[in-house]
Design an enzyme around this catalytic site. Structure first.
Site, PDB file in Angstrom:
ATOM      1  N   ILE B 157       0.842  -1.197   0.000  1.00 52.55           N
ATOM      2  CA  ILE B 157       0.000   0.000   0.000  1.00 52.55           C
ATOM      3  C   ILE B 157       0.880   1.252   0.000  1.00 52.55           C
ATOM      4  O   ILE B 157       1.641   1.498   0.950  1.00 52.55           O
ATOM      5  CB  ILE B 157      -0.974   0.009   1.201  1.00 52.55           C
ATOM      6  CG1 ILE B 157      -1.796  -1.290   1.208  1.00 52.55           C
ATOM      7  CG2 ILE B 157      -1.867   1.244   1.155  1.00 52.55           C
ATOM      8  CD1 ILE B 157      -2.534  -1.599  -0.083  1.00 52.55           C
ATOM      9  N   LYS B 269      34.105   9.622 -25.538  1.00 54.45           N
ATOM     10  CA  LYS B 269      34.861   9.354 -26.755  1.00 54.45           C
ATOM     11  C   LYS B 269      35.434   7.948 -26.737  1.00 54.45           C
ATOM     12  O   LYS B 269      36.006   7.516 -25.736  1.00 54.45           O
ATOM     13  CB  LYS B 269      35.999  10.364 -26.885  1.00 54.45           C
ATOM     14  CG  LYS B 269      35.503  11.728 -27.314  1.00 54.45           C
ATOM     15  CD  LYS B 269      36.638  12.646 -27.708  1.00 54.45           C
ATOM     16  CE  LYS B 269      36.067  13.962 -28.187  1.00 54.45           C
ATOM     17  NZ  LYS B 269      36.825  15.107 -27.725  1.00 54.45           N
ATOM     18  N   GLY B 341      27.373   2.300 -20.673  1.00 51.98           N
ATOM     19  CA  GLY B 341      28.318   1.213 -20.414  1.00 51.98           C
ATOM     20  C   GLY B 341      28.522   1.014 -18.917  1.00 51.98           C
ATOM     21  O   GLY B 341      27.580   1.165 -18.135  1.00 51.98           O
ATOM     22  N   GLU B 365      -0.407  -1.004 -10.247  1.00 56.54           N
ATOM     23  CA  GLU B 365      -1.636  -0.532 -10.898  1.00 56.54           C
ATOM     24  C   GLU B 365      -2.004  -1.373 -12.133  1.00 56.54           C
ATOM     25  O   GLU B 365      -2.410  -0.860 -13.161  1.00 56.54           O
ATOM     26  CB  GLU B 365      -1.541   0.957 -11.254  1.00 56.54           C
ATOM     27  CG  GLU B 365      -1.433   1.800  -9.996  1.00 56.54           C
ATOM     28  CD  GLU B 365      -1.949   3.212 -10.155  1.00 56.54           C
ATOM     29  OE1 GLU B 365      -2.808   3.443 -11.021  1.00 56.54           O
ATOM     30  OE2 GLU B 365      -1.490   4.064  -9.397  1.00 56.54           O
TER      31      GLU B 365
END
Lengths: 256, 382
Positions: B157, B269, B341, B365
């Site tokens: 809950i 890079k 990564g 839900e």
């Protein structure tokens, strides 16, 4: 007390600025517009002053093109009571100050708040020109505003050189320009946003205010700052690199 | 005619929530994720900004807004912290049963107080032994003079530890299955209510999740919402209203994951160039953007149908929106971690949190599988 807050719509601080082909200004096509942050301090301070004095109104006023009404809506959503839009696309600060002064006279303003400068052109002069035109006292880089309970006297604290402070006492009517740190501007709440559209925005043209479109100042020759050069990578033996670094710092960068 | 434009008010709302998220939520999201502390201050602030309890009607002083506004708010909040989004938006689950089915007097008694202070309501449907098969719940409600007496346990809950009021679903007779369910409003301080410890969750750690036990809890008969036997329908129509905003939270989280991945791909890079130069990365980003757009459109359409009171269509579209957005956000978050990564797998960067957080949207839900049941039943109906 009718507090007028003079605000300017400026490009968002994260806007990637591009210059127009004829260098007469910046490209405004993809710009996201915001209320200049210093002016947000002024709106917040005005709302607090009204709450403190338990009376009066807060009016946001701007001089600018049609789109500038969005800045007024932001001010109204934050809690300002009314707004005035002088529809006039001009970069002449004297003209803008004249328009603000005329509006404040017409609407019986008793004090003007603004930011110390707009973050686009950083000129920081409109508040002072306006004060001059109205023959009101003014001060800027204000970090604290305290009204007397009568709403007539006002004491402001000013920052000097970053951390030193001093105080100035004035009587209204007057013009006060705020600096950063004076407050934390509230967000426009959802109920505020919904209430804003029911509030009035009064619109004036320059001629309504007896002003003509003849700028005293002209902006031209805009240029972007030069692009930063790439850094230099030294190579070789460490002692040689150190010698080279010291040489460059002394002869090129001139920092030692 | 088709129109996708939001109103000026809705755009201003999105802008305001974005500011709130950037300034107030993002800087502390990792801290709350780590500690599992409940963000009381931020909930208070969200309440002050009018981001909670939007559907309370104007005659009671509320804003009387629809589901689309909740969708707009939740996408922005979801881009900051999905746990806080859940905490902030779960009042809707607790209050919609009353708003949609209560009498004027009940709405005034049980809903109007939420406008006066930042109090919370919890929705108590799921039980230790009944999740997707909600109709099989076993918490029992018995009439006793002027009162209902409730016995049983609820599970998972949200906000239970800090709620003032519970909207509880219980059965008068398990043999009646879904037709034996009642919906009762229970004050959190009622005698016989006891709370479990906060669950130590994988994600959405800024939301409070607990078990609740009801031991001979008595509430006046005036606390019954709707009629005896209507409880299950009330629960399902409530979920139709809350699924689009919940789905929108996932859209926001996916959007944030994509934006973090874009920024990182331009900076990181390898092989002497930004990894954003590689088509393998570019196509991952392109797929993220397409699925986020699709999720947002479904959320907006489901919300629009609900606001138009086209409930039958809305029921199906809410299921589409929830199923798609939850699964899509899980995929986007997983891909974002992939683009980062090894760094993405650490808490140095925010994408692993998003991956943990969005997992729950596939579960709570109505799981993605339950949404598929709703959808396929509609397809196969004679």
């Amino acid at each position: 007390m009718n507090i007028f807050v003079c605000i300017k719509q400026v490009p968002d601080t994260e806007t990637k600025i591009r210059i127009k082909g004829d260098k007469s200004g910046i490209e405004t096509n993809d710009v996201k517009w915001i209320v200049s942050p210093y002016d947000e301090f002024a709106i917040e301070e005005a709302l607090r002053a009204k709450a403190f004095l338990k009376t009066g109104t807060v009016t946001v006023v701007t001089v600018g093109p049609d789109r500038a009404v969005e800045a007024l809506r932001t001010g109204l959503a934050m809690g300002a009571d009314t707004a005035v839009h002088v529809r006039w696309e001009t970069s002449c600060n004297v003209s803008i100050a004249k328009a603000v002064a005329e509006v404040v006279k017409k609407e019986n303003g008793s004090v003007i708040f603004s930011g110390k400068q707009a973050i686009d052109d950083d000129q920081g002069v409109v508040f002072a020109y306006t004060a001059e035109l109205l023959n009101w006292p003014s001060t800027s880089t204000v970090s604290k505003v305290e009204f007397g309970t009568d709403g007539k006297s006002v004491t402001v604290e000013k920052e000097v050189d970053g951390s030193a402070r001093h105080k100035i006492a004035m009587n209204t009517p007057c013009v006060i320009a705020m600096t950063k740190g004076i407050n934390a501007p509230r967000y426009a709440s959802l109920p505020g946003i919904m209430a804003a559209k029911k509030k009035t925005v009064k619109v004036y043209s320059p001629s309504d205010l007896g002003l003509s479109d003849s700028p005293l100042l002209k902006d031209f020759d805009y240029e972007l700052p030069p692009e930063r050069k790439a850094g230099i990578k030294l190579s070789g033996e460490i002692p040689a690199q150190v010698a080279e670094l010291v040489k460059r710092l002394r002869e090129e960068a001139k920092v030692i | 005619m088709i129109g996708f434009a939001l109103t000026d008010d809705q755009l201003a709302l999105a802008e305001m929530v974005r500011k709130f998220v950037d300034n107030d939520i993002i800087p502390v999201a990792a801290k709350y994720d780590e500690s599992g502390e409940f963000p009381h201050e931020l909930i208070k602030k969200a309440w002050e900004l009018g981001l909670m309890n939007l559907a309370i009607p104007q005659n009671l002083g509320g804003l009387g807004l629809g589901v689309l506004e909740d969708v707009i708010i939740n996408e922005e909040l979801g881009a900051g912290c999905l746990g806080m989004t859940t905490s902030i938006s779960v009042n809707n689950l607790g209050l919609y049963p009353i708003l949609l089915n209560g009498t004027d007097k009940q709405i005034e008694q049980f809903v109007a107080p939420f406008l006066k202070s930042p109090i919370l309501a919890s929705f108590c449907l799921t039980e230790p032994g009944s999740g997707s098969d909600a109709g099989s719940l076993s918490t029992h409600a018995k009439e006793d003079g002027d009162h209902w007496v409730i016995n049983g346990s609820k599970m998972w809950i949200t906000n239970a530890g800090f709620a003032n009021q519970f909207t509880v679903f219980a059965t008068v007779n398990r043999e009646l299955k879904a037709r034996g369910i009642v919906c009762l409003v229970v004050p959190a301080d009622a005698k016989g209510v006891s709370l479990g410890k906060p669950e130590n969750k994988m994600g959405q750690r800024a939301s409070d999740t607990r078990a609740i036990t009801f031991d001979n809890v008595r509430v006046p008969k005036s606390h019954l919402i709707g009629k005896v036997g209507e409880g299950f329908r009330i629960a399902l129509t409530t979920l139709d209203h809350t699924r689009p905003p919940i789905a929108a939270g996932a859209v926001g989280a996916a959007r944030a994951a994509m934006n973090y991945a874009i920024k990182y791909a331009k900076e990181r890079k390898q092989f002497n160039q930004p990894i954003a130069n590689f088509q393998g990365i570019q196509f991952m980003l392109a797929d993220m953007a397409t699925s986020i757009e699709a999720g947002r459109l479904m959320c907006h359409k489901a919300a629009w149908l609900l606001d138009q009171e086209r409930h039958a269509e809305a029921n199906l579209m809410s299921a589409h929106a929830k199923r798609f957005s939850a699964d899509m956000a899980m995929q986007v978050a997983t891909d974002a971690v992939q683009i980062f990564g090894g760094y993405g797998y650490t808490k140095e960067y925010p994408v692993e949190k998003i991956m943990r957080d969005v997992k729950l949207v596939q579960i709570y839900e109505g799981t993605s599988q339950v949404q598929r049941i709703v959808i396929s039943r509609a397809l196969l109906k004679d």
